[in-house]
Design a protein around this motif. Structure first.
Motif, mmCIF file in Angstrom:
data_model
loop_
_atom_site.group_PDB
_atom_site.id
_atom_site.type_symbol
_atom_site.label_atom_id
_atom_site.label_comp_id
_atom_site.label_asym_id
_atom_site.label_seq_id
_atom_site.Cartn_x
_atom_site.Cartn_y
_atom_site.Cartn_z
ATOM 1 N N GLU B 58 -59.371 -25.479 60.342
ATOM 2 C CA GLU B 58 -60.114 -24.227 59.978
ATOM 3 C C GLU B 58 -61.028 -23.564 60.678
ATOM 4 O OE1 GLU B 58 -61.519 -26.152 56.319
ATOM 5 O OE2 GLU B 58 -59.452 -26.617 55.644
ATOM 6 N N ILE B 59 -61.319 -22.204 60.284
ATOM 7 C CA ILE B 59 -62.102 -21.351 61.034
ATOM 8 C C ILE B 59 -63.270 -21.249 60.016
ATOM 9 C CG2 ILE B 59 -62.687 -19.277 62.096
ATOM 10 C CD1 ILE B 59 -59.560 -19.385 62.738
ATOM 11 N N ILE B 60 -64.272 -21.744 60.095
ATOM 12 C CA ILE B 60 -65.277 -21.890 58.816
ATOM 13 C C ILE B 60 -66.331 -20.810 59.110
ATOM 14 C CG2 ILE B 60 -66.730 -23.273 57.280
ATOM 15 C CD1 ILE B 60 -64.840 -25.388 58.222
ATOM 16 N N PRO B 61 -66.665 -19.913 58.151
ATOM 17 C CA PRO B 61 -68.042 -19.058 58.388
ATOM 18 C C PRO B 61 -69.256 -19.785 58.346
ATOM 19 C CG PRO B 61 -67.174 -18.741 56.169
ATOM 20 C CD PRO B 61 -66.242 -19.734 56.678
ATOM 21 N N ALA B 62 -70.188 -19.249 59.160
ATOM 22 C CA ALA B 62 -71.659 -20.130 59.096
ATOM 23 C C ALA B 62 -72.289 -20.188 57.873
ATOM 24 C CB ALA B 62 -72.338 -19.409 60.415
ATOM 25 N N ASP B 63 -72.071 -19.025 57.094
ATOM 26 C CA ASP B 63 -73.078 -18.942 56.072
ATOM 27 C C ASP B 63 -71.995 -19.045 54.518
ATOM 28 O OD1 ASP B 63 -75.150 -18.599 57.613
ATOM 29 O OD2 ASP B 63 -74.547 -16.574 57.847
#
Lengths: 317, 629
Positions: B58-63
């Motif tokens: 997964e590419i997970i957003p920081a916020d």
């Protein structure tokens, strides 16, 4: 005896436990320390209730009070400072057959363990908690405690402590799902025993604050607490703790308080002039987390494997 | 796989010739909340069910709520799938589906793409009302061309609007349909999977998503010349497909562990989500504690009074649990601790991968606190190692720490379906009377082992303490007893170490360079080493499963190579920095341990970009090392 053969006795009488079955070693508290009185009362409770030592667990944290489990000939868990509650809750969660007690002190409970304490109240597991409140750190030699009165002279506040104390009764009564809050004192043995017994019988988390003497570090406060009988009032009510005659005679001030009335209980807890001994609040109907924890015990290996296989089916390719 | 031959369930009328691929790396990237991950997870599951090897990450957003159309908002997934087994996320992606022109730049910054990467991009931004957005879009498209990407502008929104008034919810299913045609996915399986992921939703919601899925499929069939086939070998082996955290959850249940006590923390928590869904049906329960410390205390209390419990956490939680772990060592309470590692120190990189907790779990306690530490290297091992960990904890009466990481946590991979066994389950709690005269810590002097009394066992009453204590659990500060009991606790590790075999070498038993890895990096390392071997380079690798005690025979293996180097995802000083010398250099964590353990001059290649290691990068480093040898 009397011509009755052993063969006719269906069930051999169970072992009768005496006080000595609960005693272990010599308590290493100072002479005159209030802890001795609580130990005797608890051992008496165990005998009266005939608690099997193997089914009884005393969990403590760190401090003078927390040495308690070492002097009980039952199972014990003398763990970390401030962490008796999570351990005790873990012990009870899947073992409804065990009688679980927490022994803690004012520092252990109200300072380093405050977070765990208020959540233990909310979990409301069937655990009896006895909090030894001597308003000072004894084991580490006289530092200010969270329940030390404002101005207490200690090694950490040589010119007097600078903050008002935590009020453990007020805090307990302010926590949601609270189910039993009582106060007693170590030098009133009849009341102390009646309180511990009521707490043990309570179906849920029973919190007792015991006003304790620290003969070593309390100074003149010991004298003041034990001799000024006007500063103490005994709570009475048909649903409350029934103190012995001696207590009622020794302490002339009595106050009728219905332990189902939480608002009145909070007012009493906040009284700065008088310490009330007795049952502040009780609710036997409060939701109990230990019942939830033990609701699915006893699965067979076949049950378990079938359940995991059914889950795995959903991930099958 | 009954029908896993990669053939199409839905015939394609227009294009009959599909280009056969051995494998492909696909990324889907959208704004946070647009469902790229859901589309990708479904694509991965369908591919696995068709019999392909798959790895997803997964590419997970920081916020939590980053502003849309920003690099911070990029949320997505990478799916590497192929005909054979896939063990890692691979190098640069072959194909990218982007929901806007900004989000790909997060991944461009991470060198996720290469010349020739196919980009399928939502084209609605080119006709947006805002001049700024229109310009941004055309600038990006030009830039993509300049970078050598092969760009397809796709009317995703326009097509979805034909079926739904709110394409923001549902575009992902249309994209899934489009990709299903491009890669010849089995549409029956895709529809079944979509039904499964929306199982808690109404039939109307499921039907709407199925319509979008079909519409995307049809559109690609009629409009795109991209048409691939990724064949899957026929296999009779029964497989399951899941991520590492789900595998941990299954392992907990298959081990018969009846209590998981936890506090929410990324990236460990999804294990608890899975447990919360199913552990009660298998006779266990999950306790969400008030904090990390209480979580481990609760587990220790439950272990003390019955069956070995598990607590699960990530780095910051390990820091908080430190004191209780010391107690479990000192008082010899069996306990399973799962640490799904993330970037540190402090709160660090909550959603990113690092292997940075090794030294903390080994040496985090004051005093000597020997414990078993092991690290799974695949999703399958995440399952089996929990069962192993419980057995070790019980037999050796100590905490066992299992080090997973964010890469394994979210990586999805098929593996042979475990055939559950009764002996994996914890035995019932012993409530028989305690053997008369036996001590609560009746240590065997040769092994350090002892049996523990459990509350309920008459005659076994003792008070557990974290203070120094004798065989009888009596508090004692006698110098001889403290020295002796410390040795007995340590001896347990040596006893356990005797049961371990030397690790297998991947490649020749001797050569120029030996790479040493541990944990989730195995797939990438072994792929890189195999590629190097194919080029004729004399490089091999070993992958360690046990960190404490270390597997035996390491020094013998190391001595057969000219150079030994660990490859890890944690920090080490670079010798390229003028301030850093071989003397003051701070090494990667496993390298540090191995240097002390073997007295071999072990080098390390490590970084903290928070990204899974790429085989191509490791290969480049191998070549560089061999050139300098």
């Amino acid at each position: 005896m009397f011509g009755i053969k052993q063969d006719f006795i269906c069930e051999l009488p169970k072992k009768y436990y005496t006080l000595s079955d609960y005693e272990k070693g010599v308590a290493r508290w100072c002479p005159g320390c209030g802890d001795h009185a609580v130990l005797s009362s608890v051992q008496r409770l165990c005998r009266e209730e005939q608690l099997p030592p193997e089914k009884t667990v005393f969990v403590s944290g760190i401090g003078c009070s927390s040495r308690f489990p070492h002097y009980m000939n039952t199972y014990g868990f003398h763990g970390l400072h401030g962490r008796a509650f999570p351990v005790a809750c873990g012990v009870k969660f899947r073992r409804p057959d065990l009688n679980v007690f927490v022994i803690t002190g004012d520092g252990d409970c109200c300072s380093i363990g405050a977070g765990a304490w208020i959540h233990a109240i909310r979990y409301n597991m069937d655990i009896t908690t006895i909090m030894f409140d001597n308003q000072i750190y004894g084991m580490t030699k006289k530092q200010t405690s969270p329940t030390s009165r404002l101005g207490t002279i200690s090694n950490t506040h040589p010119t007097g402590s600078v903050l008002p104390p935590v009020n453990p009764l007020q805090t307990s009564l302010g926590m949601s799902n609270v189910s039993f809050v009582a106060q007693t004192a170590d030098w009133v043995p009849g009341h102390l025993f009646a309180t511990i017994k009521a707490a043990y019988e309570h179906p849920g988390f029973a919190f007792i604050k015991v006003i304790m003497r620290c003969s070593k570090f309390m100074g003149p406060l010991v004298e003041e607490m034990t001799t000024n009988r006007d500063a103490i009032s005994i709570l009475t009510h048909e649903n409350g703790i029934q103190p012995d005659e001696g207590t009622l005679k020794a302490y002339k001030h009595h106050h009728v308080h219905d332990p189902s009335d939480i608002n009145a209980a909070r007012e009493l807890a906040e009284d700065k002039e008088v310490s009330y001994l007795g049952l502040f609040y009780q609710n036997k109907e409060a939701l109990r987390y230990d019942i939830y924890g033990a609701h699915n015990l006893g699965f067979t290996p076949e049950d378990k494997i079938a359940a995991v296989n059914a889950q795995l089916d959903k991930y099958a390719v | 796989m009954k029908d896993g031959n990669g053939s199409l369930a839905t015939p394609s009328p227009k294009i009959s010739n599909r280009l056969t691929l051995k494998e492909h790396i696909l990324e889907i990237v959208s704004d946070s909340g647009e469902g790229a991950q859901k589309a990708g997870q479904t694509f991965g599951a369908v591919s696995a069910k068709m019999g392909n090897g798959v790895w997803t990450v997964e590419i997970i957003p920081a916020d939590i709520q980053p502003p849309p159309r920003t690099k911070e908002s990029a949320s997505g997934i990478r799916i590497r799938f192929g005909s054979g087994k896939i063990t890692n996320a691979g190098d640069e992606a072959d194909m990218l589906v982007a929901f806007n022109e900004i989000v790909p730049y997060t991944r461009i910054d991470q060198n996720a793409y290469r010349e020739g990467t196919i980009v399928l991009i939502e084209n609605k931004w080119g006709t947006d009302e805002s001049k700024e957005i229109r310009e941004s879009y055309s600038r990006a498209i030009q830039d993509f061309h300049d970078r050598g990407f092969v760009v397809y502008e796709i009317p995703m929104e326009e097509e979805c609007l034909k079926l739904t008034p709110n394409p923001k919810r549902g575009k992902n299913m249309w994209v899934l349909g489009m990709l299903s045609h491009i890669y010849g996915r089995d549409m029956e399986k895709a529809a079944a999977q979509v039904g499964y992921i929306f199982r808690s939703k109404s039939k109307a919601v499921i039907d709407a998503n199925l319509q979008l899925l079909q519409a995307g499929y049809d559109w690609a069939r009629d409009n795109l010349d991209l048409c691939y086939e990724v064949p899957s070998p026929a296999s009779e082996e029964e497989l399951v497909v899941m991520n590492g955290n789900e595998a941990l959850s299954f392992g907990i249940q298959a081990a018969g562990i009846e209590l998981c006590s936890m506090y929410p923390i990324t990236p460990a928590t999804s294990t608890s989500h899975h447990l919360a869904e199913c552990i009660q049906a298998s006779g266990g329960i999950i306790h969400q504690a008030e904090d990390e410390i209480a979580a481990v205390g609760f587990a220790i209390g439950a272990s003390y009074s019955g069956k070995t419990s598990v607590t699960i956490t990530s780095g910051p939680g390990i820091a908080l649990k430190t004191e209780f772990l010391g107690l479990a060592v000192m008082a010899e309470v069996p306990l399973v601790v799962i640490d799904v590692q993330r970037g540190g120190p402090s709160t660090g990189l909550p959603t990113k991968v690092e292997q940075s907790d090794l030294l903390a779990v080994l040496y985090g306690q004051p005093g000597d606190a020997p414990k078993v530490v092991l690290a799974p290297s695949t999703i399958e091992e995440c399952f089996h190692f929990v069962i192993l960990a419980r057995k070790i904890a019980e037999s050796f009466r100590m905490p066992v720490i299992l080090l997973s990481d964010a890469n394994l946590a979210t990586g999805v991979q098929p593996f042979p379906r475990p055939q559950l066994r009764e002996e994996w389950l914890a035995p019932p709690v012993d409530q028989s009377p305690w053997k008369e005269g036996a001590k609560p810590y009746g240590w065997d002097e040769k092994t350090g082992l002892s049996h523990r009394p459990i509350p309920g066992q008459a005659g076994g009453e003792y008070t557990l303490t974290g203070l120094a204590h004798s065989e009888a659990a009596k508090v004692t500060y006698l110098p001889e007893i403290n020295q002796k009991t410390a040795a007995l606790r340590s001896l347990k590790l040596a006893t356990f170490g005797r049961t371990l075999k030397p690790p297998q070498v991947h490649g020749d038993e001797e050569g120029d360079l030996l790479i040493v890895g541990w944990g989730s990096t195995r797939g990438a390392i072994e792929e890189a080493v195999s590629r190097a071997q194919e080029k004729g380079l004399k490089v091999s690798s070993v992958h360690l499963r046990f960190m404490s005690p270390l597997e035996p025979g390491l020094k013998d293996i190391f001595k057969r190579f000219k150079k030994v180097m660990t490859v890890e995802i944690n920090y080490s000083d670079s010798l390229d920095d003028p301030m850093i010398t071989p003397e003051n250099r701070r090494y990667a964590q496993m390298a540090w341990m191995l240097r002390a353990h073997t007295l071999v001059d072990v080098d390390c290649f490590s970084n903290v970009y928070g990204q899974p290691l790429r085989p191509g990068k490791i290969l480049a480093r191998i070549q560089k090392e061999l050139d300098n040898l």
